[in-house]
Design a protein around this motif. Sequence first.
Motif, short mmCIF file in Angstrom:
data_model
loop_
_atom_site.label_atom_id
_atom_site.label_comp_id
_atom_site.label_asym_id
_atom_site.label_seq_id
_atom_site.Cartn_x
_atom_site.Cartn_y
_atom_site.Cartn_z
N TYR A 170 0.85 -1.19 0.00
CA TYR A 170 0.00 0.00 0.00
C TYR A 170 0.88 1.24 0.00
CZ TYR A 170 -3.60 -3.29 1.63
OH TYR A 170 -4.47 -4.36 1.76
N GLY A 171 0.63 2.14 -0.96
CA GLY A 171 1.36 3.39 -1.01
C GLY A 171 2.15 3.58 -2.29
N TYR A 172 2.63 4.79 -2.46
CA TYR A 172 3.39 5.22 -3.64
C TYR A 172 4.23 6.41 -3.22
CZ TYR A 172 3.94 8.30 -7.75
OH TYR A 172 4.43 9.16 -8.71
N ARG A 173 5.46 6.49 -3.68
CA ARG A 173 6.34 7.58 -3.28
C ARG A 173 6.29 8.70 -4.31
NH1 ARG A 173 12.42 7.12 -0.72
NH2 ARG A 173 12.75 9.37 -0.44
N GLY A 174 5.42 9.64 -4.07
CA GLY A 174 5.28 10.76 -4.99
C GLY A 174 5.66 12.09 -4.38
#
Length: 841
Positions: free
Chosen positions: A205-209
């Motif tokens: 879960y998640g994304y590094r933006g």
Amino acid sequence: MDGSTNSLDDVSGSSAEYPDRVSMMEGRLQAQEDEIMLLKSSLADALRRLRLHDQLIPLLKQQIIAVNPAASRVLNQVYCSDGFSSSRKLSSSSALDSPRHSAPRARRNSEKLVKDPQEKTKKLLDKKASSSANLLNRSPSLESRTKDLIARAGSPGSRRGTQGQSIKMFIRGRPITMYVPSNILNYEDLRMEPPVEKLELDWVYGYRGRDCRANLYLLSSGEAVYFIACVVVLYHINNRTQRHYRKHTDCVRCLTIHPDKVRVASGQTAGVDKDGKPLQPYVHIWDSSTLITLQQIGLGTFERGVGSVAFSFADTGAFLCVIDDSNEHMLSVWDCAKGTKHTEVKSTNEAVFAVEFNPSDSTNIITCGKSHIYFWTLSAGSLTKKQGIFGKYKKPKFIQCFVFSLTGDVLTGDSEGNILTWGKSPGDIKTLGKGAKETFQIMRQTRAHDGSVFTLCMLQGGALLSGGGKDRKIIRWSADLAPERECEIPEKFGAVRCITDVNGEEVLVGTTRNAILRGTFSDGFVAIVQGHVDEMWGLATHPSQDVFLTCGHDRQVCVWNTAEHKLDWCTTLEVGGSGQYTNSPTHEYGLCADFCPNGAVVSVGLSTGRWLVLDLQTKEVISDYTDGNEQLSVMRYSPDGSFLAVGSHDNFIYVYNVTECGRRYSRYGKCNGHSSFITHLDWSKDGKYIMSNSGDYEILYWDVAGGCKLLRNRYESKDREWASYTCVLGFHVMGVWLEGSDGTDINALCRSHSERVVAVADDFCKVHLFQYPCPKPKAPNHSYEGHGSHVTNVRFTHCDSHLLSMGGKDTCILQWEVKRAGTSDGGDRLHSTSFTSSPEP
């Protein structure tokens, strides 16, 4: 939103280059405050123990003489040897009372590699504070020695292998006595085995933006590829399935795809190991269909980390260009097939944001960043550069991004909100004479966004998409840069970080608040990936459903569905009732949570001593209470839901009666006896007792049914059964601690509901799985990587089918499937999980 967008520009350009004086002073102030707190805590602890010592002397003598008259002589010897000067020898482990969630601490964290003077100053001050704590922590207190003597005198046969035996473990020189349960007849004969169960990564879960760019692409398989923490995620946007590339050893920082849309290159940061030594960064080139690594590039070459990567296009991806995070931002070109370096040159001392090969000529490379754009030429194994000339146009602070148009022009997006069109100009012979060389100049300036242009995406037909920061707009431009359509991203998702074309109409959008959106100009956008945007600590699993809750410093409280792999709902905590977000140290955020056993409500503890009760159906706050003015560490309902215990950093445990199915709360009592902040607590199975841990490594037991009284004889609690086991200190979990641990190396643990295994979250980015119980040192275990920061919490789902682990600064939640031996999904699955089992001798 305006302020946050502008700060994004500043951070992306300057944080890697020059130390911030304000931050340095804040670091010094924090270190000094920590040291003062350590000394205050030690003094308070010493005074408390002196008072207790004076009260206990007559009672202790009477108890010892009644049980064993011969022990009175030993006791007199103890007191005489101390000469009643115990104040000089008092244990002050409470001097380690730096708040677990807020005080700075060196971890194996890719974000904490020392690289500027302010970090060195901070480390020096921390070392000084630590030395003060150690000076006060050289001998066990007289009280603890007396308690141990009472236990031994009260159990004349207490030797190894008999009932009533006790074991000591030491953390930072402090002895912690563990009483062996009666059902263990010979402690020495216990054998520790690694658990039969193992973990396989099921979902990320998640994304590094928030602080990375150009990190969202679409593969030929229909999978979106992006990263968070140490994992590169391949998410099929139609089938809603995930695969994972997990060969990186620290946080992934950049990504690009090969012209064949199958091969991927990903670069990582350097990070540090558990001893603080820097690790070497590198780039992996890997096959997205098989998840097999094809080349490891640059090990031992790059410094600090890899900032940008790009494949060449004109020669079908024969070369890879890499820019590292060193002061000079070294630009190197590598042979992809051989993994050898072709050439290398110093780029610039300014921040570099992007690099790309000219799609029609692999000898031309472009880089951009803070106040510059460079046009590089590769010739005879060396690189030469020409700087873009801004001429009459205002030079922007940042060139954020660029693309190549179908006509060969270079289009850049900058922090002024403009799209600049660059082209070659012949040398100015009139001014510079016959030897004048061609230059790269601005041919056209197009006003595009209010605020920064964060990303540009060229479509197949020549149209252009631009994404804005401050205005959060996506604008479609014609080939001659005439605006055609636009839409605005909802504010809750933040600014547009990157855009990827799906089919000419549909696009994927990565945002600065760590979300990935999918949609069109006509139908709008929906989130297909979401995550937290700041450090997380609070984690709780539902007692009967495939649901879990997370909360963190971003003030978000999120409820997730483990079966459908999605965010069910999210709410943002109000600040002091005003609803206005503030960056001040007093703003409230969630740190801990627990579901009521009936599953209808959940309690969330905040950073200010306030705690809320939320209704899971209406998503509304139904109760709001405050206990003290310090942060809350733990919320825990009793097994039948009739009590709620609230552990605070003010050293108290507040106990509430719970009625009306978790909707009404009334203060029942307060557990007073810890000399440091509460870190963990658990209820007994009968709901009458509490076991708690504190910041000075104390294990205390409480009789809640008897009025929240402290049970001074811990020996009586050795056979008590606990409904949950999350306390990191206790006989049953003694074996999870490594030799030489400093007491904060383990942030959380959780026993499975079946009571077969215990999962551990450590400070070195790892999740461990031990057999339960685990009472012997150096217990064998399975160790799993994936997080890029300290792992703050772990929890099993209600049926033990999955384990959830939560990173701190990496803002990543990993969902692990719990598998027994012989139930693996096969070879492909093993490639994607690639766990390491590390039983210690």
